[in-house]
Design an enzyme around this catalytic site. Structure first.
Site, PDB file in Angstrom:
ATOM      1  N   GLY A 195       0.747  -1.313  -0.142  1.00  0.00           N
ATOM      2  CA  GLY A 195       0.162   0.015   0.211  1.00  0.00           C
ATOM      3  C   GLY A 195       0.675   1.248   0.162  1.00  0.00           C
ATOM      4  O   GLY A 195       0.539   2.166  -0.673  1.00  0.00           O
ATOM      5  N   THR A 196       1.939   1.284   0.674  1.00  0.00           N
ATOM      6  CA  THR A 196       2.911   2.629   0.790  1.00  0.00           C
ATOM      7  C   THR A 196       3.263   2.807  -0.608  1.00  0.00           C
ATOM      8  O   THR A 196       3.082   3.957  -1.008  1.00  0.00           O
ATOM      9  CB  THR A 196       4.026   2.194   1.813  1.00  0.00           C
ATOM     10  OG1 THR A 196       3.498   2.190   3.092  1.00  0.00           O
ATOM     11  CG2 THR A 196       4.941   3.480   1.710  1.00  0.00           C
ATOM     12  N   GLN A 240      -7.625  -0.318   4.169  1.00  0.00           N
ATOM     13  CA  GLN A 240      -8.403  -1.061   5.253  1.00  0.00           C
ATOM     14  C   GLN A 240      -9.812  -1.318   4.811  1.00  0.00           C
ATOM     15  O   GLN A 240     -10.394  -2.102   5.373  1.00  0.00           O
ATOM     16  CB  GLN A 240      -8.388   0.034   6.366  1.00  0.00           C
ATOM     17  CG  GLN A 240      -7.287   0.262   7.220  1.00  0.00           C
ATOM     18  CD  GLN A 240      -6.509  -0.819   7.850  1.00  0.00           C
ATOM     19  OE1 GLN A 240      -7.290  -1.632   8.414  1.00  0.00           O
ATOM     20  NE2 GLN A 240      -5.348  -0.805   8.069  1.00  0.00           N
ATOM     21  N   SER A 295      -3.684  -3.286  -0.511  1.00  0.00           N
ATOM     22  CA  SER A 295      -2.468  -3.944   0.393  1.00  0.00           C
ATOM     23  C   SER A 295      -2.927  -5.379   0.334  1.00  0.00           C
ATOM     24  O   SER A 295      -4.056  -5.611   0.775  1.00  0.00           O
ATOM     25  CB  SER A 295      -2.142  -3.143   1.418  1.00  0.00           C
ATOM     26  OG  SER A 295      -1.087  -4.049   2.186  1.00  0.00           O
ATOM     27  N   HIS A 341      -1.532  -7.761   2.462  1.00  0.00           N
ATOM     28  CA  HIS A 341      -1.443  -8.434   4.069  1.00  0.00           C
ATOM     29  C   HIS A 341      -2.604  -7.653   4.760  1.00  0.00           C
ATOM     30  O   HIS A 341      -2.710  -8.157   5.877  1.00  0.00           O
ATOM     31  CB  HIS A 341      -0.069  -8.321   4.451  1.00  0.00           C
ATOM     32  CG  HIS A 341       0.122  -6.819   5.112  1.00  0.00           C
ATOM     33  ND1 HIS A 341       0.321  -6.338   6.328  1.00  0.00           N
ATOM     34  CD2 HIS A 341       0.491  -5.965   4.327  1.00  0.00           C
ATOM     35  CE1 HIS A 341       0.620  -5.140   6.363  1.00  0.00           C
ATOM     36  NE2 HIS A 341       0.711  -4.570   5.042  1.00  0.00           N
ATOM     37  N   THR A 374      11.195  -6.995 -11.679  1.00  0.00           N
ATOM     38  CA  THR A 374      10.628  -8.122 -11.818  1.00  0.00           C
ATOM     39  C   THR A 374       9.408  -8.468 -10.677  1.00  0.00           C
ATOM     40  O   THR A 374       9.850  -8.290  -9.614  1.00  0.00           O
ATOM     41  CB  THR A 374      11.858  -9.549 -11.883  1.00  0.00           C
ATOM     42  OG1 THR A 374      12.591  -9.172 -12.853  1.00  0.00           O
ATOM     43  CG2 THR A 374      11.036 -10.542 -12.078  1.00  0.00           C
ATOM     44  N   CYS A 418       2.396   1.590  12.174  1.00  0.00           N
ATOM     45  CA  CYS A 418       3.554   2.075  11.352  1.00  0.00           C
ATOM     46  C   CYS A 418       4.356   2.931  12.156  1.00  0.00           C
ATOM     47  O   CYS A 418       5.394   3.440  11.972  1.00  0.00           O
ATOM     48  CB  CYS A 418       3.164   2.679   9.981  1.00  0.00           C
ATOM     49  SG  CYS A 418       2.343   1.472   8.963  1.00  0.00           S
TER      50      CYS A 418
END
Length: 390
Positions: A70-71, A177, A197, A199, A235, A329
């Site tokens: 996501g970042t 989220q 994201s 995860h 890659t 974070c």
């Protein structure tokens, strides 16, 4: 007894995802840019994943740009738009953005861009009229987080996106989220760029995506081999992205029933802790992520230095319960939460933020046990006379 209630930080990868990744690493480990058989097999895995991610948000597969998370997706959205311009322009964000948005905005500000940070109310919600008033002739992008990770508040994205488009600005939202927990339909939402994201929805860490609406131009942040439609060189991590794709497919299948279940558990935990002194609910109870419960610990009459959100996190960890103090974070810093400060809380109260974020394995018994442990811990940390009602 172990209870994990930090699913906004990360979710455990599902068994199906782990099995698929192992198979891909064993059988389809080729470079997807290679034109031989090994490369073709990897490329097919990659494109199946792209279709699965696209399906989750009702978007065409070619609109999905794979990233490392996501970042990176947020940075590609912000910086990819900004680099289209030779002269500084105007960017609008909210005062409650994730650092993956607020930090790139600071970098742009240092290079001459004008940044407007929209205020929020005490629930962490933006008023659309504030966006309307903030837009200027040189506003090229509006970026507003969809579901706030620290306090759970959902923003009125439909309305905000329409306002941005009415003034000719692009609209981006960080939906990290929200994805997999609430429906996202890119044929209906007035959104040009959207970050995801892996995860956060039971896929592996290290994978994400940026949705880019057809016709939106971006300048790449990474230079190299030109993978991902020339927008993200490097890659691709095929096994990881295969897991991401399957996680999206599973989330789409389970979303209706799982979201309803999470809302019931969320509201139960709020209710069980509602009458605990010095525990103040944060965020918007109505416009809220379905899995998210948050509070501030506010023992001002006692000694605020001895009881912060991190104190409670450590105490619950000793009891086998995993929660978070504010945003994961920034969990290494003992400083007031900028999100809570933006919502009007003072410095001391803004040190007391905690969140419980629920997941697929969370049960009603987990909720009841957690509420009991929280009350016991607070009784131990705060003089009993102050918690007589507990």
């Amino acid at each position: 007894m172990q209870i994990y209630l930090d699913h906004s930080a990360t979710t455990p990868p599902s068994d199906e995802v782990i099995a698929l990744m192992q198979m891909v690493m064993t059988e389809n480990w080729g470079n997807p840019s290679s034109i031989h058989e090994w490369g073709n097999r990897a490329a097919m895995v990659l494109e199946r994943s792209r279709i699965q991610v696209a399906h989750l948000i009702n978007a065409p597969p070619e609109s999905i740009i794979f990233t490392s998370g996501g970042t990176e997706a947020d940075n590609l959205a912000i910086m990819g738009v900004a680099r289209q311009y030779s002269q500084p322009q105007h960017l609008i964000i909210s005062a409650v953005e994730h650092s993956a948005i607020s930090e790139p905005a600071k970098l742009l500000e240092q290079s001459g861009w004008e940044i407007t940070r929209l205020p929020v109310d005490s629930y962490g919600r933006i008023h659309p009229l504030d966006l309307q008033a903030a837009i200027q002739r040189n506003t090229v992008l509006v970026s507003i987080i969809y579901g706030q990770s620290e306090v759970g508040t959902l923003q009125p994205i439909q309305t905000l996106g329409k306002i941005a488009h009415a003034h000719g600005a692009l609209f981006h939202t960080d939906a990290v989220q929200v994805a997999g927990r609430l429906p996202l339909d890119m044929q209906q939402l007035p959104v040009d760029l959207l970050s995801l994201s892996s995860h956060k929805l039971y896929g592996p860490q290290g994978a994400g995506a940026l949705y880019v609406r057809d016709g939106v131009q971006l300048t790449p942040v990474l230079a190299g081999g030109g993978q991902e439609f020339q927008l993200r060189s490097g890659t691709q991590a095929v096994p990881t992205l295969a897991g991401f794709g399957l996680a999206c497919q599973l989330a789409a299948q389970d979303m209706v029933t799982e979201t309803s279940r999470l809302i019931r558990l969320r509201d139960r935990l709020f209710d069980l802790l509602a009458d605990v002194p010095y525990l103040l609910p944060t965020g918007d109870r109505l416009n809220r992520l379905p899995h998210h419960v948050s509070f501030c610990v506010t023992p001002k009459p006692i000694n605020p230095a001895t009881l912060t959100g991190k104190t409670l996190v450590r105490q619950l960890n000793l009891a086998g319960i995993g929660i978070s103090a504010g945003s994961a974070c920034s969990s290494g810093k003992l400083s007031p939460s900028p999100i809570l400060l933006a919502m009007g809380y003072d410095d001391i109260t803004a040190l007391g933020g905690i969140r419980f974020t629920l997941g697929r394995n969370t049960t009603e018994a987990d909720i009841d046990w957690t509420a009991m442990v929280v009350k016991q811990v607070l009784k131990r940390l705060i003089p009993c006379v102050a918690l007589a009602r507990c």
